[in-house]
Design a protein around this motif. Structure first.
Motif, PDB file in Angstrom:
ATOM      1  N   VAL A 213       0.947  -1.202   0.087  1.00  0.00           N
ATOM      2  CA  VAL A 213       0.001  -0.069   0.097  1.00  0.00           C
ATOM      3  C   VAL A 213       0.901   1.437  -0.120  1.00  0.00           C
ATOM      4  O   VAL A 213       0.654   2.330  -0.737  1.00  0.00           O
ATOM      5  CB  VAL A 213      -0.868  -0.118   1.256  1.00  0.00           C
ATOM      6  N   GLN A 214       2.052   1.152   0.949  1.00  0.00           N
ATOM      7  CA  GLN A 214       2.787   2.287   0.888  1.00  0.00           C
ATOM      8  C   GLN A 214       3.569   2.703  -0.395  1.00  0.00           C
ATOM      9  O   GLN A 214       3.548   3.696  -0.966  1.00  0.00           O
ATOM     10  CB  GLN A 214       3.572   2.416   1.953  1.00  0.00           C
ATOM     11  N   ALA A 215       4.018   1.283  -0.916  1.00  0.00           N
ATOM     12  CA  ALA A 215       4.444   1.474  -2.457  1.00  0.00           C
ATOM     13  C   ALA A 215       3.624   2.108  -3.411  1.00  0.00           C
ATOM     14  O   ALA A 215       3.900   3.111  -4.196  1.00  0.00           O
ATOM     15  CB  ALA A 215       4.692   0.245  -3.039  1.00  0.00           C
ATOM     16  N   LEU A 216       2.319   1.787  -3.321  1.00  0.00           N
ATOM     17  CA  LEU A 216       1.452   2.272  -4.308  1.00  0.00           C
ATOM     18  C   LEU A 216       1.128   3.823  -4.002  1.00  0.00           C
ATOM     19  O   LEU A 216       0.898   4.432  -4.937  1.00  0.00           O
ATOM     20  CB  LEU A 216       0.091   1.333  -4.303  1.00  0.00           C
ATOM     21  N   CYS A 217       1.270   4.083  -2.862  1.00  0.00           N
ATOM     22  CA  CYS A 217       1.187   5.733  -2.594  1.00  0.00           C
ATOM     23  C   CYS A 217       2.198   6.271  -2.990  1.00  0.00           C
ATOM     24  O   CYS A 217       2.117   7.720  -2.959  1.00  0.00           O
ATOM     25  CB  CYS A 217       0.704   5.699  -0.829  1.00  0.00           C
ATOM     26  N   MET A 218       3.360   5.725  -3.306  1.00  0.00           N
ATOM     27  CA  MET A 218       4.717   6.523  -3.625  1.00  0.00           C
ATOM     28  C   MET A 218       4.815   6.529  -5.169  1.00  0.00           C
ATOM     29  O   MET A 218       5.478   7.467  -5.712  1.00  0.00           O
ATOM     30  CB  MET A 218       5.885   5.975  -2.770  1.00  0.00           C
ATOM     31  N   SER A 219       4.032   5.618  -5.628  1.00  0.00           N
ATOM     32  CA  SER A 219       4.567   5.603  -7.050  1.00  0.00           C
ATOM     33  C   SER A 219       3.970   6.551  -7.960  1.00  0.00           C
ATOM     34  O   SER A 219       2.662   6.946  -7.819  1.00  0.00           O
ATOM     35  CB  SER A 219       4.067   4.085  -7.738  1.00  0.00           C
ATOM     36  N   GLN A 306      12.257   7.130  -6.758  1.00  0.00           N
ATOM     37  CA  GLN A 306      12.840   7.639  -5.467  1.00  0.00           C
ATOM     38  C   GLN A 306      12.596   6.640  -4.283  1.00  0.00           C
ATOM     39  O   GLN A 306      11.470   6.002  -4.484  1.00  0.00           O
ATOM     40  CB  GLN A 306      12.664   8.965  -5.355  1.00  0.00           C
ATOM     41  N   ASP A 307      13.546   6.374  -3.437  1.00  0.00           N
ATOM     42  CA  ASP A 307      13.109   5.479  -2.385  1.00  0.00           C
ATOM     43  C   ASP A 307      12.037   6.071  -1.384  1.00  0.00           C
ATOM     44  O   ASP A 307      12.096   7.170  -1.465  1.00  0.00           O
ATOM     45  CB  ASP A 307      14.466   5.198  -1.546  1.00  0.00           C
ATOM     46  N   ASN A 308      11.399   5.145  -0.950  1.00  0.00           N
ATOM     47  CA  ASN A 308      10.141   5.392   0.011  1.00  0.00           C
ATOM     48  C   ASN A 308      10.318   6.547   1.012  1.00  0.00           C
ATOM     49  O   ASN A 308       9.687   7.597   1.267  1.00  0.00           O
ATOM     50  CB  ASN A 308       9.517   4.187   0.743  1.00  0.00           C
ATOM     51  N   LEU A 309      11.718   6.262   1.705  1.00  0.00           N
ATOM     52  CA  LEU A 309      12.004   7.229   2.923  1.00  0.00           C
ATOM     53  C   LEU A 309      12.200   8.638   2.547  1.00  0.00           C
ATOM     54  O   LEU A 309      11.495   9.746   2.853  1.00  0.00           O
ATOM     55  CB  LEU A 309      13.186   6.813   3.695  1.00  0.00           C
ATOM     56  N   SER A 310      12.934   8.824   1.245  1.00  0.00           N
ATOM     57  CA  SER A 310      13.255  10.054   0.709  1.00  0.00           C
ATOM     58  C   SER A 310      12.042  10.770   0.040  1.00  0.00           C
ATOM     59  O   SER A 310      11.843  11.980   0.367  1.00  0.00           O
ATOM     60  CB  SER A 310      14.406  10.070  -0.210  1.00  0.00           C
ATOM     61  N   ALA A 311      11.227   9.941  -0.645  1.00  0.00           N
ATOM     62  CA  ALA A 311      10.192  10.438  -1.051  1.00  0.00           C
ATOM     63  C   ALA A 311       8.969  11.084   0.084  1.00  0.00           C
ATOM     64  O   ALA A 311       8.668  12.036  -0.334  1.00  0.00           O
ATOM     65  CB  ALA A 311       9.516   9.356  -1.829  1.00  0.00           C
ATOM     66  N   ALA A 312       9.096  10.310   0.987  1.00  0.00           N
ATOM     67  CA  ALA A 312       7.864  10.668   2.116  1.00  0.00           C
ATOM     68  C   ALA A 312       8.403  11.924   2.790  1.00  0.00           C
ATOM     69  O   ALA A 312       7.629  12.720   3.010  1.00  0.00           O
ATOM     70  CB  ALA A 312       7.917   9.576   3.016  1.00  0.00           C
TER      71      ALA A 312
END
Length: 463
Positions: A213-219, A306-312
């Motif tokens: 879910v988090q991946a989908l929220c970042m893509s 971009q990686d999740n942490l940096s993107a968030a």
């Protein structure tokens, strides 16, 4: 576990489809709907049409996974989750596994426009399916929400990274995540026929499903496919559970898998029998301790730029409402809860939509394992009757509250509703979270939660 009595045929953009009843009166189930097709290590192609009346009265194939090749009931190392969620059930496994299931009120029509929850199962990106006991017949449709559960490719079927595959289409890896995305695209195109509102979709997942879910929220590829998100025991801000590894960094590991399988080229690897593929993958993983997440999300430059942490940290996650939390005897409970809590505070600091944080601490009856990793799913899905556990009226009421919070959130982006304790968003200033379980359902302070955690075991039950 559900009655196979046939119900009316409905017309979808793909064609006619025949459903069946489930355990909830007035609810129709459509099982095993093929939403996409894909060859081995090919990205999925959405299904747009079928001939004749589609038989959606039985669940579809699960993705191949390690348990497909041994008798799980005789393997003590897997006994807990087997006894909890799969004992007495039978599953078919195949590379042809891209199926989803829809549960909806029998009288729903395209004009009904009910909110939709799409659930993505967990299992470490290597196991599970969308119709284990706890997922079989979500109560949500009885509360005015269309429920969808999905399958996606797992392990070496879903996450191989090889330079030869990169040369074919310009990127490699994350095949399982693309499966999830295409399932959401299929929902957008077809859910109105089942009474759902494509403009009001919530995605939900637990463990690896929450990470999905988090991946989908970042893509950047998923804009407009969903409008709210729920993450249990796996979503949030963390350096440890980040997707920072580039797909190229995984080439070496997957080359070792090819070597272990005795395959000299991609054609041979693609033609390898599934059991031999999984054996080679597990053999290579034992030799390479850094390969724990090799069968999982990676930076491919397309699904992830971009990686999740940096993107968030840069505020690039979808600006939508979130619900998220963990269980008190979770795998690494302080860590799991901290990720979710930090995400909610981050959302507030970035001026994004409200986020609602929870801690589930119900000590489930029947053993002394407490609120173990995945235990909250019985309650969110309202499927207590599918379990062997001696659930009590307390459990039934807790499940009623939790499923009501969830379906309210799916409807409006706010979990609150009549007859429920007030659930306030978690912010950088108001750090309280909703306590779900042992005591009265209520908002609780973080300091008390940390004190409570110290009395619980942090040893995972193991999957």
């Amino acid at each position: 576990m559900s009655n196979a009595t046939l119900t009316d045929v409905i017309l979808t953009p793909c064609g006619e489809i025949q459903g069946t009843t489930c355990q909830w009166p007035g609810i129709r189930a459509y099982k095993g709907i093929r939403f996409a097709t894909a060859g081995r290590w090919e990205y999925p192609q959405i299904v747009t049409k079928w001939d004749g009346v589609y038989d959606a009265t039985h669940y579809g194939n699960c993705s191949f996974q390690p348990r497909a090749f041994y008798d799980e009931g005789e393997y003590s190392g897997k006994a807990f989750y087997y006894n909890e969620f799969r004992k007495g059930e039978s599953y078919t496994y195949s590379e042809d596994c891209l199926f989803l299931n829809v549960f909806t009120p029998a009288d729903a029509t395209p004009e009904t426009k009910l909110p939709v929850i799409v659930y993505i199962h967990g299992g470490g990106f290597t196991g599970g399916c969308g119709h284990e006991k706890h997922f079989d017949g979500p109560t949500w449709a009885s509360q005015g929400v269309v429920a969808v559960t999905i399958n996606y490719r797992l392990g070496p079927m879903g996450f191989v990274c090889l330079p030869e595959l990169n040369e074919e289409v310009g990127h490699t890896g994350n095949y399982g995540l693309y499966d999830q995305m295409v399932a959401l695209q299929w929902v957008q195109a077809n859910i109105a026929a089942f009474g759902g509102d494509a403009s009001n979709v919530t995605i939900m997942g637990q463990s690896a499903g929450a990470m999905s879910v988090q991946a989908l929220c970042m893509s950047p590829l998923t804009d407009g496919l969903f409008h709210k998100a729920v993450m249990s025991s796996g979503g949030g801000v963390s350096k440890m559970m980040n997707n920072g590894q580039n797909h190229e960094a995984r080439y070496g590991f997957w080359k070792k898998v090819m070597q272990a399988a005795g395959c000299e080229d991609l054609a041979a690897f693609r033609a390898l029998e599934p059991e031999k593929l999984f054996t080679a993958w597990q053999s290579a993983a034992k030799e390479d301790k850094s390969a724990m997440m090799a069968a999982g999300p990676c930076m491919d430059g397309v699904f992830f730029t971009q990686d999740n942490l940096s993107a968030a940290q840069a505020g690039k996650q979808k600006n939508i409402p979130y619900m998220m939390g963990a269980t008190s005897e979770d795998m690494m409970p302080l860590f799991m809860f901290g990720m979710a809590h930090d995400w909610c505070k981050m959302q507030d600091k970035q001026g994004k939509q409200p986020s609602y944080c929870w801690l589930f601490d119900r000590q489930l009856p029947g053993d002394k394992k407490g609120a173990w990793h995945s235990s909250d799913l019985w309650y969110w899905f309202g499927t207590l009757a599918n379990s062997w556990r001696p659930f009590t009226e307390k459990d039934a009421e807790l499940s009623r509250q939790m499923s009501a919070y969830l379906t309210n959130f799916a409807k409006t982006g706010n979990p609150n509703g009549e007859g429920l304790p007030q659930w306030n968003p978690t912010t950088s200033k108001n750090k309280k979270v909703m306590r779900l379980g042992e005591g009265e359902t209520r908002m609780g302070g973080v300091s008390k939660l940390k004190l409570a955690y110290t009395t619980f075991t942090t040893k995972p039950v193991g999957e």
